[in-house]
Design a protein around this motif. Structure first.
Motif, PDB file in Angstrom:
ATOM      1  N   UNK A  93    -117.094   7.871  21.055  1.00  0.00           N
ATOM      2  CA  UNK A  93    -117.188   8.680  19.838  1.00  0.00           C
ATOM      3  C   UNK A  93    -117.397  10.148  20.143  1.00  0.00           C
ATOM      4  N   UNK A  94    -118.115  10.427  21.234  1.00  0.00           N
ATOM      5  CA  UNK A  94    -118.447  11.800  21.601  1.00  0.00           C
ATOM      6  C   UNK A  94    -118.009  12.061  23.036  1.00  0.00           C
ATOM      7  N   UNK A  95    -117.231  13.115  23.214  1.00  0.00           N
ATOM      8  CA  UNK A  95    -116.793  13.532  24.540  1.00  0.00           C
ATOM      9  C   UNK A  95    -117.023  15.035  24.657  1.00  0.00           C
ATOM     10  N   UNK A  96    -117.908  15.416  25.568  1.00  0.00           N
ATOM     11  CA  UNK A  96    -118.216  16.831  25.784  1.00  0.00           C
ATOM     12  C   UNK A  96    -117.546  17.276  27.077  1.00  0.00           C
ATOM     13  N   UNK A  97    -116.540  18.121  26.943  1.00  0.00           N
ATOM     14  CA  UNK A  97    -115.845  18.679  28.105  1.00  0.00           C
ATOM     15  C   UNK A  97    -115.946  20.205  28.122  1.00  0.00           C
ATOM     16  N   UNK A  98    -116.984  20.732  27.483  1.00  0.00           N
ATOM     17  CA  UNK A  98    -117.160  22.183  27.470  1.00  0.00           C
ATOM     18  C   UNK A  98    -117.363  22.698  28.899  1.00  0.00           C
ATOM     19  N   UNK A  99    -116.837  23.881  29.161  1.00  0.00           N
ATOM     20  CA  UNK A  99    -116.912  24.506  30.485  1.00  0.00           C
ATOM     21  C   UNK A  99    -116.320  23.615  31.573  1.00  0.00           C
ATOM     22  N   UNK A 100    -115.292  22.877  31.214  1.00  0.00           N
ATOM     23  CA  UNK A 100    -114.617  21.998  32.172  1.00  0.00           C
ATOM     24  C   UNK A 100    -113.180  22.433  32.302  1.00  0.00           C
TER      25      UNK A 100
END
Length: 71
Positions: A64-71
């Motif tokens: 449900x949640x995927x954090x790829x910030x600064x990737x």
């Protein structure tokens, strides 16, 4: 893959974790083992600047949640 990331993935597999935080683990690519974590609902990958291929996540249907910030 960093030793820390290996341990976190191993524990997540063992415990069938619904959340996994691999932020800032210096990953260059996503390990194939991540695809076996089909129970994951929340995955944090921020700060792994060399990761560009997210295809190992294709089988994570509960995500449900995927954090790829600064990737």
């Amino acid at each position: 893959m960093s030793k820390e990331a290996k341990e976190l993935i191993k524990e997540a597999l063992k415990n069938q974790a619904k959340s996994l935080d691999l932020s800032n683990c210096d990953l260059e690519e996503l390990p194939k083992e991540i695809g076996a974590l089909i129970q994951l609902e929340d995955l944090r990958l921020s700060g792994n600047q060399k990761v560009s291929d997210l295809s190992p996540l294709a089988n994570l249907q509960n995500l449900n949640t995927l954090d790829v910030s600064n990737t």
